[in-house]
Every structure is written in structure tokens, then in C-alpha cells.
Design an enzyme around this catalytic site. Structure first.
Site, mmCIF file in Angstrom:
data_model
loop_
_atom_site.group_PDB
_atom_site.id
_atom_site.type_symbol
_atom_site.label_atom_id
_atom_site.label_comp_id
_atom_site.label_asym_id
_atom_site.label_seq_id
_atom_site.Cartn_x
_atom_site.Cartn_y
_atom_site.Cartn_z
ATOM 1 N N LYS A 23 45.174 27.635 37.782
ATOM 2 C CA LYS A 23 46.511 26.867 38.033
ATOM 3 C C LYS A 23 46.765 27.814 39.291
ATOM 4 O O LYS A 23 47.895 26.872 39.719
ATOM 5 C CB LYS A 23 46.929 26.962 36.683
ATOM 6 C CG LYS A 23 46.525 26.250 35.983
ATOM 7 C CD LYS A 23 47.445 25.486 34.445
ATOM 8 C CE LYS A 23 46.550 24.265 33.973
ATOM 9 N NZ LYS A 23 47.267 24.011 32.527
ATOM 10 N N LYS B 95 35.948 19.744 36.335
ATOM 11 C CA LYS B 95 36.352 18.866 35.583
ATOM 12 C C LYS B 95 37.285 17.670 35.474
ATOM 13 O O LYS B 95 37.696 17.672 36.594
ATOM 14 C CB LYS B 95 36.332 19.675 34.438
ATOM 15 C CG LYS B 95 38.160 19.623 34.420
ATOM 16 C CD LYS B 95 38.493 20.998 33.137
ATOM 17 C CE LYS B 95 39.887 21.465 33.567
ATOM 18 N NZ LYS B 95 40.611 21.896 32.745
ATOM 19 N N LYS C 126 43.733 15.504 34.289
ATOM 20 C CA LYS C 126 44.702 14.653 34.336
ATOM 21 C C LYS C 126 45.853 15.163 36.092
ATOM 22 O O LYS C 126 46.351 13.994 36.635
ATOM 23 C CB LYS C 126 46.322 14.874 33.759
ATOM 24 C CG LYS C 126 45.637 15.348 32.648
ATOM 25 C CD LYS C 126 47.162 15.293 31.481
ATOM 26 C CE LYS C 126 46.221 16.452 29.938
ATOM 27 N NZ LYS C 126 47.468 15.849 29.581
HETATM 28 P P1 TYM Z 1 45.107 20.164 27.397
HETATM 29 O O1 TYM Z 1 46.522 19.155 27.339
HETATM 30 O O2 TYM Z 1 45.036 20.294 29.079
HETATM 31 O O3 TYM Z 1 43.733 19.083 26.709
HETATM 32 C C1 TYM Z 1 43.700 18.856 25.652
HETATM 33 C C2 TYM Z 1 42.235 18.900 24.896
HETATM 34 O O4 TYM Z 1 41.323 18.288 25.881
HETATM 35 C C3 TYM Z 1 40.316 18.990 26.486
HETATM 36 N N1 TYM Z 1 39.790 18.578 27.829
HETATM 37 C C4 TYM Z 1 39.450 18.317 28.074
HETATM 38 N N2 TYM Z 1 37.901 18.186 27.235
HETATM 39 C C5 TYM Z 1 36.215 17.502 27.890
HETATM 40 N N3 TYM Z 1 36.572 17.227 29.128
HETATM 41 C C6 TYM Z 1 37.592 17.085 29.480
HETATM 42 N N4 TYM Z 1 37.543 16.738 31.046
HETATM 43 C C7 TYM Z 1 38.559 17.684 29.123
HETATM 44 N N5 TYM Z 1 40.080 17.930 29.970
HETATM 45 C C8 TYM Z 1 40.951 18.262 28.487
HETATM 46 C C9 TYM Z 1 40.883 20.163 26.143
HETATM 47 O O5 TYM Z 1 39.849 21.359 26.112
HETATM 48 C C10 TYM Z 1 41.868 20.303 24.904
HETATM 49 O O6 TYM Z 1 41.192 20.753 23.397
HETATM 50 N N6 TYM Z 1 45.934 25.164 25.998
HETATM 51 C C11 TYM Z 1 45.382 23.584 25.140
HETATM 52 C C12 TYM Z 1 46.698 23.284 24.577
HETATM 53 C C13 TYM Z 1 46.997 23.962 23.822
HETATM 54 C C14 TYM Z 1 45.923 24.144 21.992
HETATM 55 C C15 TYM Z 1 46.827 24.918 21.360
HETATM 56 C C16 TYM Z 1 44.208 23.419 22.279
HETATM 57 C C17 TYM Z 1 47.958 24.880 23.136
HETATM 58 N N7 TYM Z 1 47.909 24.823 22.217
HETATM 59 C C18 TYM Z 1 45.888 24.931 20.187
HETATM 60 C C19 TYM Z 1 43.919 23.989 20.297
HETATM 61 C C20 TYM Z 1 44.570 25.189 19.987
HETATM 62 C C21 TYM Z 1 46.080 22.913 26.248
HETATM 63 O O7 TYM Z 1 46.519 22.685 27.600
HETATM 64 O O8 TYM Z 1 45.063 21.055 26.516
#
Ligand code: TYM
Length: 340
Positions: free
Chosen positions: A118, A201, A204
Site C-alpha cells: 500500500k 487479487k 475495490k
Molecule cells: P478488507 O476490508 O480489505 O477486506 C474484508 C475481508 O474481505 C477479504 N477479501 C478477500 N478475500 C478473498 N479474495 C479477495 N480478493 C479479497 N479481498 C478482500 C479480506 O481478506 C477480509 O477478510 N484488515 C482487514 C479488516 C480488519 C479485520 C480486523 C479483519 C480489521 N480488523 C480484525 C479480521 C479481524 C481488511 O482490511 O479487510
């Protein structure tokens, strides 16, 4: 010291920044829905404090928070049986996050691949929050003594760091206070890839909207995106080994599997020998059949942000009731005087 038994509790979070895409649905949301039930207490959070680690327009952040809450409910998260709330309404996250900033090591943060991706060449100019993000994520999880964290593959390193933070805290203070959390990364679609480049991957924030399926895309657009998805000329083989060097083809098979609750093996044997002219329309139909009812319900829920706010507020009360006593114990363990 005896290791205390921890209540089996699931925690996971999703950022309200930009729209939601199919990777979020298959890698996270759909599995969160499946984990509801008698085996676990389930706590699901719209992580708005994480979103602001990069600039968010305030009005858009509010709208995205409502959109994500609507998506979770429309997908089947039941706010009565799960705890559903937005992170900033429960201050224990930020408070424990600070304590963990003092437990985690700078060297650990430097190894986080997502930060490197990032920040890129711009590392001097990104927010300090973006750098510390994984320690806030550890706080999200550990403020609930969560034992299981369902996430997509891209979050694995952050959940492993959470285990390191829990272990170091327990060790430094001579306690067995935090559980060592399990990442739950299971199923065929843990890493949904970009429709235009099977080595990247789906996210968004990609350059072109054609790279991803958004949860709010209509039927025609979904069909068009799959039709234009990059593939290769060969038909589908009869086993997964045959997709080894065909990342785009493998991705579409995995997406089909994720949407249909089949294994990728079962999908490939059903479509062995099929060309893209057959497989892509079948995939588009399946995606529309699964996503259209969700997006219809999302739109309905998003029309009433007041109702969503009430749900999030009630969820925050339930979340606070779990997290606050855990945080108070942390303050005692650390030696912080609280006298009022
Ligand atoms: P975030 O908001 O980027 O994504 C949310 C969830 O979606 C999954 N994901 C994917 N899974 C498969 N293929 C993809 N292309 C894909 N894109 C996104 C992510 O793996 C995630 O599970 N840091 C985290 C949010 C967070 C969190 C937490 C998660 C904050 N605190 C505590 C678990 C526990 C994040 O940015 O996810």
C-alpha cells in the site's frame, strides 16, 4: 499457570472504503454468515477506524459504513444473533490498540507485506495509522478474546501478527490472558483474483471497474464483466492440475465453486472439456442468481440509514459489554491506575 478456557468466539472486520467486491463476499461475508449458529458467538465489525488510515471523504465514509452494514445484513448476518456494529462506537478498540502499539515491535510492522504494497515508494508520506494498522487489528480481535478469525488469504499475515502480539503480552506480563487466535482461511475462494490479471487479487481500488464484480453491480454488468474476463483459448481440463499455469481460468473455476458451495474439483469435473462460451455464461447466471437478491435487499436497507444506525448502535452496546471488562483487566495487568 493453567491455560484458561476461552469461549469459542468469532471476530472479523471489513473496511468501509469504496464499494464491496466479490472477494469480500466470498472470502469473508459469506463465511461469516455460515459461522453463525450454536458453535460460536459471532462478532462482526465495520472497521471505520481502519478505513481512515487513508484519506476518506467524511460523507462518503458515512455512506460506505451504511453500505457495508446493509451488505452484511442482506447477506444473512442476523443482528439479533450476531454482534454487528461499527468500530469507532466502541472505544476499547482504540484504547487496546495503543497498548498493543507498545507491545508490538517496529521490526514486526516492517515485515507486513500489505503495508509495503500500500505504501509503495511513498512510505515516507503515508499516515502513521497505516503503519500501525496491524496492531489496531490485533486489538479488534483480542478485545473480544476471539478464538477464530475468518478472513481471506490476504489477511493471514495480520492474524499471525495478532498471535505474536498476544504471546508477547502474555509473556511480558506473566499472564495467560489473551488467547492465541486461529485464522480461519478455508474454502475455494480465499483469494479471488482480478478478472483482467489472474496474478493480482481482486480489490475495490483497482484501476478499472472491469477488473472486479461489485456487490451492487446489476445483472447485465455482471454478465458483461465475466464475458470480457481474461482467459486463454484452451477449454477446461478435467482436473485442477490442468489449471496449474492458467491463473485466470483457475480463478473463474474457484469463483464458481465459492458461489455454488461446491469444491473446485467438483466444478472442474462437471465442466471438463467445456469452452469459455459455455462456462462464462453459466458463471454469470450463477453470480446473478446469488448476488441479485442480496443487492436488492442492500438497496432497500440503504434507503433507511436511520434504521441501520439503530442496529449498529445496539450492536455497539453488546460489543462494549464484552470488550470493556476485558480492557479493564488489561489496564490492571499493565499497572495503569484507574481511581474514578
Ligand atoms: P478488507 O476490508 O480489505 O477486506 C474484508 C475481508 O474481505 C477479504 N477479501 C478477500 N478475500 C478473498 N479474495 C479477495 N480478493 C479479497 N479481498 C478482500 C479480506 O481478506 C477480509 O477478510 N484488515 C482487514 C479488516 C480488519 C479485520 C480486523 C479483519 C480489521 N480488523 C480484525 C479480521 C479481524 C481488511 O482490511 O479487510
Amino acid at each position: 499457570m493453567n491455560t484458561p478456557a476461552f469461549t469459542p468466539r468469532v471476530f472479523s472486520g471489513i473496511k468501509p472504503s469504496g464499494g464491496l467486491q466479490l472477494g469480500n463476499y466470498l472470502g469473508a461475508i459469506k463465511r461469516w454468515v455460515d459461522m453463525q449458529g450454536p458453535d460460536f458467538e459471532t462478532v462482526y465489525c465495520v472497521v471505520d477506524l481502519h478505513a481512515i488510515t487513508v484519506w476518506q471523504d467524511p460523507a462518503e465514509l458515512r455512506a460506505s459504513t451504511h453500505e457495508v452494514a446493509a451488505a452484511l445484513i442482506a447477506s444473512g448476518i442476523d443482528p439479533e444473533s450476531s454482534v454487528l456494529f461499527n468500530q469507532s462506537q466502541v472505544s476499547a478498540h482504540a484504547e487496546l490498540g495503543w497498548i498493543f502499539n507498545c507491545v508490538a515491535r517496529v521490526g514486526w510492522m516492517n515485515r507486513m507485506t500489505q503495508f509495503k504494497d500500500k505504501a509503495g515508494k511513498n512510505a515516507e508520506n503515508v499516515s502513521l495509522g497505516l503503519y500501525a494498522y496491524p496492531s489496531l487489528m490485533a486489538a479488534d480481535i483480542l478485545a473480544y478474546h476471539a478464538t477464530h478469525v475468518p478472513v481471506g488469504e490476504d489477511q493471514k499475515q495480520h492474524v499471525e501478527l495478532t498471535r505474536d502480539i498476544a504471546n508477547k503480552f502474555n509473556h511480558d506480563y506473566g499472564v495467560e490472558f489473551f488467547p492465541v487466535t486461529e485464522p480461519v482461511i478455508e474454502g475455494p475462494a480465499m483469494r479471488v483474483m482480478n478478472l483482467r490479471d489472474g496474478n493480482k487479487k481482486m480489490s475495490k481500488s483497482g484501476d478499472s471497474d472491469m477488473e472486479r464484480i461489485n456487490m451492487l453491480d446489476g445483472a447485465d454488468l455482471i454478465a458483461k464483466k465475466f464475458k470480457k474476463a481474461r482467459t486463454d483459448p484452451a477449454p477446461l481440463p478435467d482436473n485442477l492440475e490442468g489449471l496449474k499455469d492458467r491463473p485466470e481460468a483457475r480463478n473463474l473455476v474457484d469463483i464458481y465453486a465459492g458461489l455454488s458451495d461446491m469444491t473446485s474439483e467438483a466444478v472442474i469435473s462437471e465442466y471438463a472439456g467445456a469452452g469459455w462460451g459455455q462456462f462464462k455464461p453459466a458463471l454469470a447466471d450463477l453470480a446473478v442468481a446469488k448476488l441479485a437478491p442480496i443487492s436488492d435487499e442492500m438497496r432497500r436497507l440503504m434507503d433507511d440509514p436511520g434504521e441501520l444506525d439503530q442496529i449498529l448502535g445496539k450492536g455497539a452496546d453488546k460489543a462494549e459489554a464484552i470488550a470493556r471488562p476485558i480492557l479493564e483487566q488489561v489496564y490492571d495487568i499493565v499497572g495503569l491506575v484507574r481511581s474514578r
